[in-house]
Write a protein that holds these residues in place. Structure first.
Motif, PDB file in Angstrom:
ATOM      1  N   LEU A   1       0.833  11.804   7.009  1.00 24.11           N
ATOM      2  CA  LEU A   1       1.699  12.009   5.850  1.00 24.11           C
ATOM      3  C   LEU A   1       2.344  13.384   5.932  1.00 24.11           C
ATOM      4  CD1 LEU A   1      -0.887  10.735   3.260  1.00 24.11           C
ATOM      5  CD2 LEU A   1       1.227   9.550   3.832  1.00 24.11           C
ATOM      6  N   PRO A   2       3.671  13.467   5.854  1.00 21.04           N
ATOM      7  CA  PRO A   2       4.310  14.775   5.856  1.00 21.04           C
ATOM      8  C   PRO A   2       3.959  15.540   4.584  1.00 21.04           C
ATOM      9  CG  PRO A   2       5.896  13.061   5.336  1.00 21.04           C
ATOM     10  CD  PRO A   2       4.637  12.361   5.717  1.00 21.04           C
ATOM     11  N   SER A   3       4.086  16.852   4.625  1.00 22.94           N
ATOM     12  CA  SER A   3       3.850  17.644   3.424  1.00 22.94           C
ATOM     13  C   SER A   3       4.823  17.213   2.344  1.00 22.94           C
ATOM     14  CB  SER A   3       4.028  19.135   3.726  1.00 22.94           C
ATOM     15  OG  SER A   3       5.352  19.409   4.134  1.00 22.94           O
ATOM     16  N   LYS A   4       4.313  17.134   1.115  1.00 29.62           N
ATOM     17  CA  LYS A   4       5.120  16.675  -0.021  1.00 29.62           C
ATOM     18  C   LYS A   4       5.826  15.361   0.324  1.00 29.62           C
ATOM     19  CE  LYS A   4       4.244  20.256  -2.657  1.00 29.62           C
ATOM     20  NZ  LYS A   4       3.496  20.140  -3.930  1.00 29.62           N
ATOM     21  N   GLY A   5       5.074  14.442   0.944  1.00 28.83           N
ATOM     22  CA  GLY A   5       5.671  13.188   1.384  1.00 28.83           C
ATOM     23  C   GLY A   5       4.794  11.996   1.081  1.00 28.83           C
TER      24      GLY A   5
ATOM     25  N   TYR B   1       0.843  -1.188   0.000  1.00 25.91           N
ATOM     26  CA  TYR B   1       0.000   0.000   0.000  1.00 25.91           C
ATOM     27  C   TYR B   1       0.882   1.244   0.000  1.00 25.91           C
ATOM     28  CZ  TYR B   1      -4.157   2.810   0.796  1.00 25.91           C
ATOM     29  OH  TYR B   1      -5.189   3.709   0.648  1.00 25.91           O
ATOM     30  N   VAL B   2       0.405   2.311  -0.673  1.00 24.84           N
ATOM     31  CA  VAL B   2       1.130   3.575  -0.727  1.00 24.84           C
ATOM     32  C   VAL B   2       0.140   4.715  -0.543  1.00 24.84           C
ATOM     33  CG1 VAL B   2       0.955   3.754  -3.246  1.00 24.84           C
ATOM     34  CG2 VAL B   2       2.780   4.977  -2.048  1.00 24.84           C
ATOM     35  N   ALA B   3       0.553   5.733   0.190  1.00 25.95           N
ATOM     36  CA  ALA B   3      -0.250   6.950   0.358  1.00 25.95           C
ATOM     37  C   ALA B   3       0.640   8.146   0.046  1.00 25.95           C
ATOM     38  CB  ALA B   3      -0.809   7.052   1.774  1.00 25.95           C
ATOM     39  N   ILE B   4       0.106   9.121  -0.680  1.00 26.65           N
ATOM     40  CA  ILE B   4       0.877  10.266  -1.165  1.00 26.65           C
ATOM     41  C   ILE B   4       0.175  11.558  -0.781  1.00 26.65           C
ATOM     42  CG2 ILE B   4       1.657  11.474  -3.251  1.00 26.65           C
ATOM     43  CD1 ILE B   4       1.962   8.720  -4.576  1.00 26.65           C
ATOM     44  N   ASN B   5       0.962  12.495  -0.224  1.00 24.96           N
ATOM     45  CA  ASN B   5       0.454  13.813   0.131  1.00 24.96           C
ATOM     46  C   ASN B   5       1.232  14.862  -0.648  1.00 24.96           C
ATOM     47  OD1 ASN B   5      -0.516  16.163   1.296  1.00 24.96           O
ATOM     48  ND2 ASN B   5       0.617  15.903   3.226  1.00 24.96           N
ATOM     49  N   ASN B   6       0.584  15.438  -1.649  1.00 22.95           N
ATOM     50  CA  ASN B   6       1.221  16.472  -2.463  1.00 22.95           C
ATOM     51  C   ASN B   6       0.906  17.870  -1.941  1.00 22.95           C
ATOM     52  OD1 ASN B   6       2.858  17.152  -4.761  1.00 22.95           O
ATOM     53  ND2 ASN B   6       1.017  17.792  -5.851  1.00 22.95           N
ATOM     54  N   GLY B   7       0.299  17.934  -0.747  1.00 26.94           N
ATOM     55  CA  GLY B   7      -0.071  19.213  -0.180  1.00 26.94           C
ATOM     56  C   GLY B   7       1.081  19.902   0.533  1.00 26.94           C
ATOM     57  N   SER B   8       0.857  21.126   0.956  1.00 24.88           N
ATOM     58  CA  SER B   8       1.902  21.926   1.592  1.00 24.88           C
ATOM     59  C   SER B   8       1.941  21.782   3.101  1.00 24.88           C
ATOM     60  CB  SER B   8       1.697  23.411   1.229  1.00 24.88           C
ATOM     61  OG  SER B   8       0.404  23.858   1.636  1.00 24.88           O
ATOM     62  N   SER B   9       1.052  20.969   3.680  1.00 26.80           N
ATOM     63  CA  SER B   9       1.062  20.725   5.121  1.00 26.80           C
ATOM     64  C   SER B   9       0.787  19.252   5.383  1.00 26.80           C
ATOM     65  CB  SER B   9       0.010  21.593   5.823  1.00 26.80           C
ATOM     66  OG  SER B   9      -1.294  21.318   5.321  1.00 26.80           O
ATOM     67  N   ALA B  10       1.177  18.785   6.571  1.00 27.43           N
ATOM     68  CA  ALA B  10       0.970  17.385   6.937  1.00 27.43           C
ATOM     69  C   ALA B  10      -0.522  17.055   6.973  1.00 27.43           C
ATOM     70  CB  ALA B  10       1.611  17.092   8.285  1.00 27.43           C
ATOM     71  N   ALA B  11      -0.845  15.785   6.743  1.00 30.33           N
ATOM     72  CA  ALA B  11      -2.247  15.357   6.712  1.00 30.33           C
ATOM     73  C   ALA B  11      -2.369  13.981   7.340  1.00 30.33           C
ATOM     74  CB  ALA B  11      -2.768  15.331   5.279  1.00 30.33           C
ATOM     75  N   THR B  12      -3.413  13.799   8.162  1.00 29.96           N
ATOM     76  CA  THR B  12      -3.650  12.518   8.823  1.00 29.96           C
ATOM     77  C   THR B  12      -4.993  11.963   8.368  1.00 29.96           C
ATOM     78  OG1 THR B  12      -2.371  13.175  10.771  1.00 29.96           O
ATOM     79  CG2 THR B  12      -3.891  11.322  11.028  1.00 29.96           C
ATOM     80  N   TYR B  13      -4.966  10.721   7.857  1.00 30.79           N
ATOM     81  CA  TYR B  13      -6.186  10.066   7.400  1.00 30.79           C
ATOM     82  C   TYR B  13      -6.100   8.579   7.735  1.00 30.79           C
ATOM     83  CZ  TYR B  13      -7.220  14.194   4.524  1.00 30.79           C
ATOM     84  OH  TYR B  13      -7.479  15.458   4.089  1.00 30.79           O
TER      85      TYR B  13
END
Length: 485
Positions: free
Chosen positions: A261-265, A216-228
């Motif tokens: 997920l870290p920003s851009k991570g 499994y892979v999760a991608i965060n292309n946003g400018s701030s961290a995100a938790t889901y």
């Protein structure tokens, strides 16, 4: 031309990228390929071609000569990572080339400089695009490494007119050494041909998807961290995040994983033997340490059935089939999966089959018993063959193959497929041209077998001559070796 390429093959080259292929008749290209030798590994050279989109001829004219670089794929990836990565869910219907005939890329030496595609100058977004490409089940992926530039015609790093050593510093740019890329190459190889599954769009910048139940892979292309929380279909347990070389781990419980997920991570993990450090850094047994147990079970199934392992400890569901660990069918008819187990623990287990309606079929043999120690452990089993009545035979055969063709063993026993090629055991090519795999068979039994080859289309080639024969005794650890006939 063929003579020159064969000299490269003799030196160990495995394949070629053909520049400006569309400016050559495809018949000429095929005439050259027909003269090429097999590689030093015994396979046909891998050929992929640059067929720039636009003016005729189309890319499809060149499919018979090899795979084709997919410029549209790179354009779609750029659009998504510079816009909404959620758009990638519709990638297959966005005009990209067929996966069986194409090679994907994020950028190349031309398009990074003319602005058509992304480049290292896009920073973390460029890295994420490569993570996505290596994770997504589509065409053959490529990772481009080059050198930094400030103008489109700038030459590579040089000193006194000579190009400097490619040392990945001093102006050289080497994504292939980036921890995220090397981790995703391991991930890509581990999940094999499993299909994209459990796609989840959390926002325009956050996506997640699995490859069957293998990873499994999760991608965060946003400018701030995100938790889901992601529903990912993998077995409960603790997994290493390959994107940061195992510095962080992921816990899956009840089929779900809550990821920050870290920003851009990105975070990526898979059912496998990924180890972030060698055995010298193993933690001492404090009652909470775990070890990886890999289960392999020969178990032919009917359409819609999956195979699970269930057992007496919590890591195996505590005999609750609703919590049984689902195994991967990527090596069918051998089902396999890795489970994080407590060290120095004795347990019983069995395999079960589940169909789409939730019906459960148990093995008919007695419970299997095993004990973990402090090192990884693996189990080779066959459906309905009790451990006490079974032994293992390692089949070895020396056989050269064309690209995309694999070798199997099939025979007169149920655990060898009962002569059905569809249920033949796939052998490993790790020591090519020797193909090998241990198979569980009954003790004190005489049986017959043969080796077969299957290509990517499922065509079967049987070896010639009479059936091979072997007799097991009451011990374990038998080996038989041969050469393709």
């Amino acid at each position: 031309m063929a003579a020159y390429l064969n000299e490269q093959i003799a030196l160990g080259v495995d394949g070629f990228r053909i520049d400006a292929a569309k400016h050559m008749p495809v018949a000429d290209l095929n005439a050259i390929w027909a003269k090429l030798d097999n590689t030093t590994a015994g396979a046909e050279p891998y050929i992929f071609q640059e067929v720039y989109p636009g003016s005729a001829p189309p890319a499809s004219d060149y499919y018979s000569a090899g795979d084709v670089l997919d410029f549209t794929y790179a354009s779609r990836v750029k659009s998504a990572f510079q816009g909404n990565v959620s758009d990638l869910e519709s990638l297959p219907s966005s005009g990209v080339l067929p996966p069986a005939n194409s090679v994907s890329f994020v950028t190349n030496h031309d398009t990074e400089r003319n602005g058509l595609h992304m480049s290292y100058k896009d920073g973390d977004t460029y890295q994420l695009a490569n993570v996505f490409q290596l994770a997504y089940e589509w065409s053959t992926p490529t990772v481009y490494s080059g050198f930094e530039f400030s103008s489109s015609d700038q030459a590579p790093p040089n000193s006194n007119g000579f190009v400097t050593d490619t040392n990945c510093s001093g102006g050289w740019y080497c994504p292939q050494r980036d921890a995220a890329v090397t981790g995703m190459v391991k991930w890509h190889n581990a999940v094999g041909s499993e299909a994209v599954a459990n796609w989840s769009t959390k926002s325009s910048s956050v996506i997640g998807f699995g490859r069957g139940t293998a990873g499994y892979v999760a991608i965060n292309n946003g400018s701030s961290a995100a938790t889901y929380t992601f529903v990912r279909g993998m077995a409960d347990g603790t997994y290493a995040n390959v994107v940061d070389n195992g510095a962080t781990t992921v816990t899956v419980s009840g089929g779900n994983a809550t990821l920050t997920l870290p920003s851009k991570g990105a975070i990526a993990f898979y059912d496998g033997e990924f180890t972030p450090c060698d055995t010298s850094c193993e933690e001492p047994d404090d009652g909470t340490s775990t070890v990886t147990a890999t289960f392999n079970a020969y178990a032919p199934t009917t359409s819609g059935q999956d195979v699970h392992v269930v057992g007496s400890i919590a890591a195996l569901g505590g005999w609750d089939t609703a919590k049984a660990v689902k195994l991967s069918s990527s090596g069918y008819p051998v089902w396999a999966g890795a489970v994080s187990m407590p060290v120095n623990t004795s347990f019983d287990f069995k395999y079960v089959k589940k169909d789409a309606a939730g019906n459960i079929t148990w093995e008919s043999n007695a419970n299997r018993s095993a004990t973990t120690a402090t090192s990884a452990v693996g189990f080779q089993n066959s459906w309905n063959v009790a451990n006490a009545d079974a032994t293992d035979v390692t089949f070895n055969v020396t056989a050269t193959t064309a690209f995309g063709t694999n070798v199997y063993v099939v025979g007169s026993l149920a655990s060898l497929g009962s002569w059905n090629p569809a249920d033949a055991i796939p052998l490993s090519s790790a020591s090519y041209p020797t193909w090998s795999k241990p198979v569980i068979v009954p003790k004190s039994t005489t049986f017959e077998y043969k080796f077969i080859k299957k290509d990517g289309s499922g065509n079967v080639t049987w070896e010639s001559g009479t059936n091979r024969s072997y007799t097991t005794g009451s011990a374990s650890g038998y080996t038989t070796s041969g050469t393709w006939k």
